[in-house]
Design a protein around this motif. Structure first.
Motif, PDB file in Angstrom:
ATOM      1  N   PRO B 148      68.834  -4.001 -41.901  1.00 58.71           N
ATOM      2  CA  PRO B 148      69.004  -5.367 -41.394  1.00 58.71           C
ATOM      3  C   PRO B 148      69.045  -5.419 -39.858  1.00 58.71           C
ATOM      4  O   PRO B 148      68.547  -6.373 -39.264  1.00 58.71           O
ATOM      5  CB  PRO B 148      70.345  -5.803 -41.979  1.00 58.71           C
ATOM      6  N   LEU B 152      66.654  -7.706 -37.688  1.00 55.46           N
ATOM      7  CA  LEU B 152      67.175  -8.704 -36.730  1.00 55.46           C
ATOM      8  C   LEU B 152      66.527  -8.511 -35.367  1.00 55.46           C
ATOM      9  O   LEU B 152      66.079  -9.466 -34.735  1.00 55.46           O
ATOM     10  CB  LEU B 152      68.686  -8.557 -36.602  1.00 55.46           C
ATOM     11  N   GLY B 155      62.267  -8.286 -35.956  1.00 50.91           N
ATOM     12  CA  GLY B 155      61.674  -9.379 -36.723  1.00 50.91           C
ATOM     13  C   GLY B 155      62.125 -10.741 -36.243  1.00 50.91           C
ATOM     14  O   GLY B 155      61.323 -11.637 -36.026  1.00 50.91           O
ATOM     15  N   PRO B 162      56.884  -8.164 -38.749  1.00 52.43           N
ATOM     16  CA  PRO B 162      57.353  -9.045 -39.817  1.00 52.43           C
ATOM     17  C   PRO B 162      58.776  -8.681 -40.246  1.00 52.43           C
ATOM     18  O   PRO B 162      59.146  -7.507 -40.226  1.00 52.43           O
ATOM     19  CB  PRO B 162      56.382  -8.785 -40.964  1.00 52.43           C
ATOM     20  N   ALA B 163      59.536  -9.688 -40.627  1.00 50.93           N
ATOM     21  CA  ALA B 163      60.921  -9.449 -41.041  1.00 50.93           C
ATOM     22  C   ALA B 163      60.994  -8.970 -42.484  1.00 50.93           C
ATOM     23  O   ALA B 163      62.065  -8.630 -42.965  1.00 50.93           O
ATOM     24  CB  ALA B 163      61.738 -10.725 -40.869  1.00 50.93           C
ATOM     25  N   GLY B 164      59.892  -8.954 -43.168  1.00 53.81           N
ATOM     26  CA  GLY B 164      59.906  -8.494 -44.549  1.00 53.81           C
ATOM     27  C   GLY B 164      58.589  -8.817 -45.224  1.00 53.81           C
ATOM     28  O   GLY B 164      57.662  -9.329 -44.585  1.00 53.81           O
ATOM     29  N   GLY B 165      58.526  -8.511 -46.504  1.00 54.38           N
ATOM     30  CA  GLY B 165      57.308  -8.790 -47.252  1.00 54.38           C
ATOM     31  C   GLY B 165      56.364  -7.600 -47.228  1.00 54.38           C
ATOM     32  O   GLY B 165      56.524  -6.691 -46.412  1.00 54.38           O
ATOM     33  N   TRP B 166      55.409  -7.629 -48.102  1.00 52.13           N
ATOM     34  CA  TRP B 166      54.510  -6.501 -48.232  1.00 52.13           C
ATOM     35  C   TRP B 166      53.125  -6.853 -47.726  1.00 52.13           C
ATOM     36  O   TRP B 166      52.459  -6.054 -47.083  1.00 52.13           O
ATOM     37  CB  TRP B 166      54.463  -6.062 -49.702  1.00 52.13           C
ATOM     38  N   ASN B 167      52.704  -8.077 -47.982  1.00 51.97           N
ATOM     39  CA  ASN B 167      51.442  -8.573 -47.452  1.00 51.97           C
ATOM     40  C   ASN B 167      50.284  -7.631 -47.792  1.00 51.97           C
ATOM     41  O   ASN B 167      49.475  -7.293 -46.924  1.00 51.97           O
ATOM     42  CB  ASN B 167      51.600  -8.745 -45.931  1.00 51.97           C
ATOM     43  N   GLN B 252      64.619  -3.730 -51.552  1.00 54.88           N
ATOM     44  CA  GLN B 252      65.318  -5.006 -51.698  1.00 54.88           C
ATOM     45  C   GLN B 252      65.376  -5.735 -50.354  1.00 54.88           C
ATOM     46  O   GLN B 252      65.060  -6.908 -50.254  1.00 54.88           O
ATOM     47  CB  GLN B 252      66.742  -4.721 -52.189  1.00 54.88           C
ATOM     48  N   ILE B 253      65.777  -5.022 -49.315  1.00 49.57           N
ATOM     49  CA  ILE B 253      65.983  -5.660 -48.015  1.00 49.57           C
ATOM     50  C   ILE B 253      64.662  -6.123 -47.405  1.00 49.57           C
ATOM     51  O   ILE B 253      64.587  -7.185 -46.812  1.00 49.57           O
ATOM     52  CB  ILE B 253      66.728  -4.694 -47.063  1.00 49.57           C
ATOM     53  N   PHE B 254      63.605  -5.326 -47.583  1.00 46.92           N
ATOM     54  CA  PHE B 254      62.334  -5.703 -46.972  1.00 46.92           C
ATOM     55  C   PHE B 254      61.432  -6.482 -47.935  1.00 46.92           C
ATOM     56  O   PHE B 254      60.345  -6.901 -47.561  1.00 46.92           O
ATOM     57  CB  PHE B 254      61.587  -4.457 -46.477  1.00 46.92           C
ATOM     58  N   GLY B 255      61.872  -6.650 -49.162  1.00 51.52           N
ATOM     59  CA  GLY B 255      61.044  -7.370 -50.124  1.00 51.52           C
ATOM     60  C   GLY B 255      59.752  -6.633 -50.434  1.00 51.52           C
ATOM     61  O   GLY B 255      58.668  -7.211 -50.383  1.00 51.52           O
ATOM     62  N   PRO B 257      57.322  -4.517 -53.041  1.00 56.08           N
ATOM     63  CA  PRO B 257      57.134  -4.439 -54.495  1.00 56.08           C
ATOM     64  C   PRO B 257      57.006  -3.011 -55.005  1.00 56.08           C
ATOM     65  O   PRO B 257      55.996  -2.650 -55.595  1.00 56.08           O
ATOM     66  CB  PRO B 257      55.831  -5.216 -54.718  1.00 56.08           C
ATOM     67  N   ARG B 261      62.999  -1.008 -57.166  1.00 54.74           N
ATOM     68  CA  ARG B 261      63.643  -2.247 -57.609  1.00 54.74           C
ATOM     69  C   ARG B 261      63.603  -2.385 -59.122  1.00 54.74           C
ATOM     70  O   ARG B 261      64.510  -2.927 -59.734  1.00 54.74           O
ATOM     71  CB  ARG B 261      62.943  -3.451 -56.989  1.00 54.74           C
TER      72      ARG B 261
END
Lengths: 534, 306
Positions: B148, B152, B155, B162-167, B252-255, B257, B261
Motif C-alpha cells: 500500500p 500511495l 500510484g 497504475p495503482a492496481g489492476g492487471w490490464n 489482493q492489494i493490486f487486484g 488475477p 486469490r
C-alpha cells in the motif's frame, strides 16, 4: 377501495421519459465508465446468479419485464404496458414492439416463458428460485413435484404474456426486475449449455453486451446497438472491477482508475469527508443491522424482560456516531424506513431518553432475576470483521456499564458462524443483517415466520404466522399495510431481535459522472449515467 | 541422474495421493458447505444443488469420483465460479502468477546473491552493515504494509504508475507488484548468501586457492560461488514453488488475477473442487522444484552424485 385500486391498471411507455435527465452538451468524448464492484461474480447466468455484484452487471446485460427509474420507481422495461385483473392475480404484459436481443432477434413473450420455466426448473439448480413463488405452481416446480410446463405463464402470441399468480402480490411488478425473472435467449442456451453466459456467447436484451471477462481482473461491457432505447444511452463502455478490499478500491479511485466505488472504508471516512466531500454519496439503504437472541435455550428462552432490558441498554446514537459513522441511522424498527406505502413501527421505548431507558432496563433486568451479585453471563457471536468487532465491544461495554452484564465476544469465520447460527446450539446473542430483496415490507416480515430460513432466533409466534399468511393473501393495499404494520408491532413487542441501525448506501463518485440518484435498493443502471467533459 | 529422476518421479505419487486425501477430507470436515448463505435454502433447492454437484452421495463415493476424474486430468467444475471449470481457472490464473513470481524470484536471486557476496567480502565494514540493515528492514516490513505504501507514493501521489489492476499484463501494471514481491526475498537471500559466503571463504580449498596466488576475482567466482550458493538453492526450491503459485496478499492489494486469490477465496467459500485443484497443482510444483533443487545440488557440489 378494493376494486378501485385493482381495477385494470394500465401503464404506458410514456412513463420512461419523465425520469430521464436532460443531458448537457458538454459530454466527454470518451464515454467509458470504470466501476468498482466488490467481489468477483460467480456467474452471469441470470437464473443462477446471486449477490449484489452479479445483479449490478446483469441489470446492464438483460432487461426484465419491468426496470427501475434512477430513483428506484418501477417502470416499463421489456414490456411497455400491462393490465392487472380485478382480483390481482392475472397479469397481462405487452412486450415492446422494438425489443431485440443483442444478436438482432426479436424479444418475444415466448422468451419470457422459456426464461421463467428454466429459472424454476430444478435442473437449473437456482438458489434464488424462491423469488418466483408468487407465480402459480412455481413452488411445486422448484420442489420437483410438477413439470416446469405447468407454471402459470403463457405466451398468448409473440407480444402478449400472461402470468397467473397464486395470490395477489402487490410487489410483483418489483420482482420482475430481479435477475431470476429475466428472459434468456433460448437457442443460445440450447447451443452452448452451461457456457452460454460467457463473452462471445452471451445474447442479452439489455443496454449492454458482454465483451470480456477476465476473472479477478475485470468484466468489460459495450453498448448494445440493438437495445430499444439505445438512442437515449450515453455511456459506450463499462469496466466492472472486482475489488474486495475497500482501501485498495479507494486508492485506485484516487488514482483516477475508477469513477465509482462499490464501498467506502469506514476507517477513512473522516479523511474523505474532509478532503473529497463532494464525491461522497451516502443515502438510505433497505437494510437492518441487528442482533438476534437464541430463543431455544436459556437465558433468553421465555425471558422477555431480559431481552427487553438488553435491547434498551444499547445507546444506538453512540454506535452510529462513533463506530459506524457514515450516516447510518439508529434503528428501533425491523422494517427500514423508506418503503413505499408503509410506515415503519417502532420499539415502544423509542421515544424515551437514553437515561429513562437505562433506568427502565435496570428494573427489567432485576425482574428477570439478575443483579450485581448474580450477573448475566452471555456471549456475543459475530463473523470476523473489524467493524462487527468494534460494535460488539461497544455493546458489551454498554451492557456492563448499565446493567453489570459480563459479556464474552466470540468471532468466527463466516461459514462456521452461519452453521452455528442455524444449529442454535451454542449461540446466545448473534450478529445479523438483512438487505431487502424488493421494495416491500414483506421482504422483512416473511423472515420472522417460524419456518423461515433466516429466522435463526427460532422466533415462533402462531399469531405472527397466521397474520403473515393473511397478509400474503390480502388484495386490499390499505388492509394489507395494516396487517404488515401490526406484524412489525408484534415482533418488536416480543424482542426476538435487537435492531441496531439501518444501513446506508455509500459510494465515491467522480464529479464527471452524472445521472446518479441514490435509491433504497442501491440499483444503478449504467444506461442512466453519462460522463461530462473533465 | 536419469535413473534418479525416474525413481523420484515414481516416489512422488504416494506423496501426492496422501496430500490429496488429506485435503479432500479436511475440506469436507470444515463446517458449512459451498451453498450456505445467511438465508437457509429451502430443502428442495438445497437438494437440487446437492444433486447437481453430487454432494448427496456418500463421501467415499465422492472421493472415488474425484480420483477418477483427476486421473483423466479433470479437476471438475468450480462450485463458486459456476461458468468455469477448475482447469480453466488454473489455466488463466497460473500464467499471471508465474510471470510475476518468476520475475520476482529471478530478480531476488540476482540482486540478493550479489548483495550478499559484497557484504561477505566487506565483512564488518560500513558497506556490510548498510546492506544487512537494509535486508533486515526488508524482512521485517511485511508485504501488506509495503505494497500500500508503494501504491500511495507511485500510484496516488506521483501518478507515475497504475495503482492496481492487471490490464492484460501491461508492463507498467507489473512494476509495483514485482517490487513488492521481490523486496523481502532479496533481503532473505542476501542474508543467506552472506552467511554461507563467509563460511566458504574461511574454508581450506579457498585458502589453498589464495595461497596459490589466484586473483581474488577468480577465487570468488570460480571457487567460492558454487558452494556458497548451496543454501540459497535449497531455499529457492520451495520458495519458487510458493511465489509462482501466487501471493494472496499482493494479488489482493493490486487486484491481480492470479492463482493465490483462488486458494484463499476457494477455502472461505468452501469451493471444494477449486481448493483441491490448487492444492494438487501446488503439491506437484513443490515436488518438481524439490527435484530440481536436488539435481542442481549435484551440479554445484562435487561431493553429491546420484
Amino acid at each position: 377501495m378494493l376494486t378501485k385500486l385493482f381495477n385494470t391498471i394500465l401503464f404506458t411507455a410514456v412513463l420512461t421519459t419523465p425520469y430521464a435527465f436532460a443531458k448537457p452538451d458538454n459530454l466527454a468524448p470518451d464515454q467509458t465508465f470504470h466501476r468498482g464492484n466488490g467481489t468477483e461474480v460467480q456467474t452471469l447466468d441470470p437464473h443462477k446468479a446471486e449477490g449484489v455484484p452479479a445483479s449490478n452487471i446483469l441489470r446492464d446485460l438483460y432487461e426484465g419485464l419491468t426496470i427501475e427509474a434512477p430513483n428506484g420507481d418501477v417502470i416499463p422495461g421489456a414490456a411497455d404496458s400491462w393490465e392487472i385483473s380485478a382480483d390481482g392475480k392475472l397479469y397481462t404484459f405487452h412486450i415492446r414492439e422494438g425489443a431485440r436481443w443483442s444478436n438482432g432477434d426479436s424479444v418475444t413473450a415466448h422468451d419470457f416463458v422459456f426464461g421463467l420455466r428454466r429459472s424454476a426448473d430444478p435442473a437449473t439448480a437456482s438458489k434464488y428460485s424462491q423469488i418466483l413463488s408468487p407465480i402459480e405452481n412455481a413452488e411445486a416446480i422448484v420442489a420437483g413435484k410438477m413439470q416446469p410446463e405447468l407454471m402459470g405463464v403463457k405466451a398468448i402470441d409473440n407480444q402478449t404474456l400472461e402470468i397467473r399468480l397464486k395470490a395477489p402480490t402487490p410487489y410483483f411488478l418489483g420482482l420482475l426486475n430481479h435477475s431470476t425473472t429475466y428472459p434468456v435467449h433460448a437457442s443460445s442456451v440450447k447451443t452452448h449449455g452451461g457456457q452460454f453466459s460467457r463473452p462471445g456467447k452471451l445474447v442479452g436484451n439489455g443496454a449492454y453486451v458482454l465483451k470480456e471477462w477476465v476473472i479477478q481482473s475485470h468484466i468489460k461491457l459495450e453498448r448494445n446497438p440493438q437495445y430499444w432505447d439505445d438512442a437515449n444511452t450515453t455511456i459506450n463502455t463499462i469496466y466492472y472491477y472486482p475489488i474486495e478490499d475497500q482501501s485498495t478500491e479507494l486508492k485506485r479511485y484516487r488514482a483516477d482508475e475508477l469513477d465509482y466505488t462499490n464501498e467506502i472504508p469506514s476507517n477513512q471516512f473522516k479523511w474523505i469527508k474532509k478532503n473529497l466531500p463532494e464525491e461522497l454519496h451516502v443515502g438510505p439503504y433497505l437494510g437492518t443491522y441487528y442482533y438476534g437472541f437464541n430463543l431455544t435455550k436459556p437465558p433468553f428462552k421465555d425471558n422477555l424482560k431480559l431481552r427487553e432490558a438488553l435491547s434498551m441498554a444499547i445507546d444506538r446514537n453512540i454506535i452510529t456516531e462513533k463506530i459506524t459513522g457514515i450516516g447510518e441511522v439508529p434503528s428501533y424498527s425491523w422494517v427500514p424506513t423508506g418503503i413505499t406505502n408503509y410506515t415503519s413501527q417502532k420499539l415502544d421505548y423509542a421515544d424515551l431518553t437514553q437515561k429513562e431507558r437505562i433506568s427502565r432496563a435496570k428494573g427489567l433486568y432485576k425482574e428477570a432475576g439478575y443483579s450485581k451479585g448474580n450477573p448475566l453471563k452471555v456471549e456475543i457471536r459475530y463473523n470476523t470483521s473489524e467493524n462487527h468487532k468494534k460494535l460488539a465491544i461497544a455493546i458489551a461495554a454498554m451492557w456492563k456499564m448499565n446493567l453489570g452484564v459480563q459479556t464474552r465476544l466470540v468471532n468466527e469465520e463466516w461459514k462456521v458462524f452461519l452453521e452455528n447460527r442455524k444449529q442454535k446450539q451454542v449461540t446466545q446473542v448473534f450478529r445479523a443483517g438483512w438487505i431487502g430483496d424488493y421494495n416491500d415490507p414483506y421482504t422483512f416480515s416473511e423472515l420472522m415466520h417460524s419456518t423461515h430460513g433466516i429466522n435463526d432466533s427460532a422466533y415462533s409466534n402462531p399469531e405472527y404466522d397466521k397474520l403473515l399468511a393473511e397478509a400474503s393473501l390480502e388484495a386490499d393495499l390499505d388492509k394489507r399495510r395494516e396487517i404488515l404494520q401490526q406484524l412489525e408491532r408484534i415482533l418488536l413487542h416480543d424482542h426476538p431481535i435487537i435492531p441496531i441501525y439501518s444501513y446506508v448506501t455509500k459510494h465515491m463518485i467522480k464529479p464527471w459522472v452524472s445521472g446518479y440518484v441514490p435509491n433504497i435498493l442501491d440499483h444503478t443502471y449504467s444506461k442512466d449515467l453519462w460522463i461530462v467533459e473533465h | 541422474m536419469l535413473r534418479y529422476s525416474i525413481k523420484r518421479f515414481i516416489g512422488a505419487w504416494p506423496t501426492l495421493l496422501i496430500l490429496m486425501t488429506l485435503a479432500f477430507f479436511m475440506m469436507r470436515a470444515a463446517p458449512g458447505g459451498p451453498f450456505d448463505a445467511e438465508k437457509t435454502l429451502p430443502p428442495e433447492i438445497q437438494a437440487n444443488l446437492d444433486k447437481k454437484y453430487h454432494l448427496d452421495e456418500p463421501l467415499i463415493q465422492q472421493y472415488g469420483r474425484y480420483l477418477l476424474d483427476l486421473a483423466q486430468g479433470d479437476f471438475g467444475p468450480s462450485f463458486q465460479y459456476k461458468d468455469y471449470s477448475v482447469n480453466e481457472l488454473i489455466a488463466t490464473g497460473f500464467p499471471v502468477s508465474l510471470r510475476l513470481g518468476g520475475t520476482a524470484i529471478l530478480l531476488a536471486f540476482l540482486i540478493g546473491t550479489t548483495l550478499g557476496t559484497i557484504a561477505a567480502l566487506k565483512q564488518n565494514t560500513r558497506t556490510d552493515y548498510t546492506v544487512m540493515a537494509t535486508a533486515m528492514t526488508g524482512i521485517s516490513i511485511p508485504n501488506f504494509v509495503m505494497a500500500p505504501l508503494l501504491i500511495l507514493l507511485f500510484g496516488v501521489y506521483l501518478k507515475w504508475l497504475p495503482a492496481g489492476g492487471w490490464n492484460g499484463g501491461a508492463f507498467v501494471n507489473t512494476i509495483l507488484p514485482i517490487i513488492a514481491l521481490t523486496l523481502p526475498y532479496i533481503a532473505y537471500i542476501s542474508r543467506l548468501m552472506r552467511g554461507s559466503m563467509i563460511e566458504v571463504l574461511r574454508s581450506n580449498p579457498i585458502r589453498t586457492a589464495r595461497a596459490k596466488g589466484l586473483p581474488e576475482r577468480t577465487v570468488i567466482m570460480r571457487h567460492a560461488m558454487k558452494p556458497a550458493l548451496l543454501p540459497v538453492i535449497s531455499f529457492l526450491g520451495p520458495a519458487a514453488a510458493g511465489i509462482i503459485t501466487g501471493s494472496v496478499v499482493i494479488e489482493q492489494i493490486f487486484g491481480i488475477p492470479g492463482l493465490g486469490r483462488y486458494f484463499v477465496q476457494g477455502a472461505l467459500n468452501r469451493d471444494y473442487t477449486l481448493v483441491m485443484g490448487v492444492v494438487v497443482f501446488y503439491g506437484i510444483l513443490i515436488i518438481v522444484f524439490n527435484l530440481i533443487v536436488d539435481l542442481v545440488y549435484a551440479l554445484l557440489d562435487p561431493k553429491i552424485r546420484y
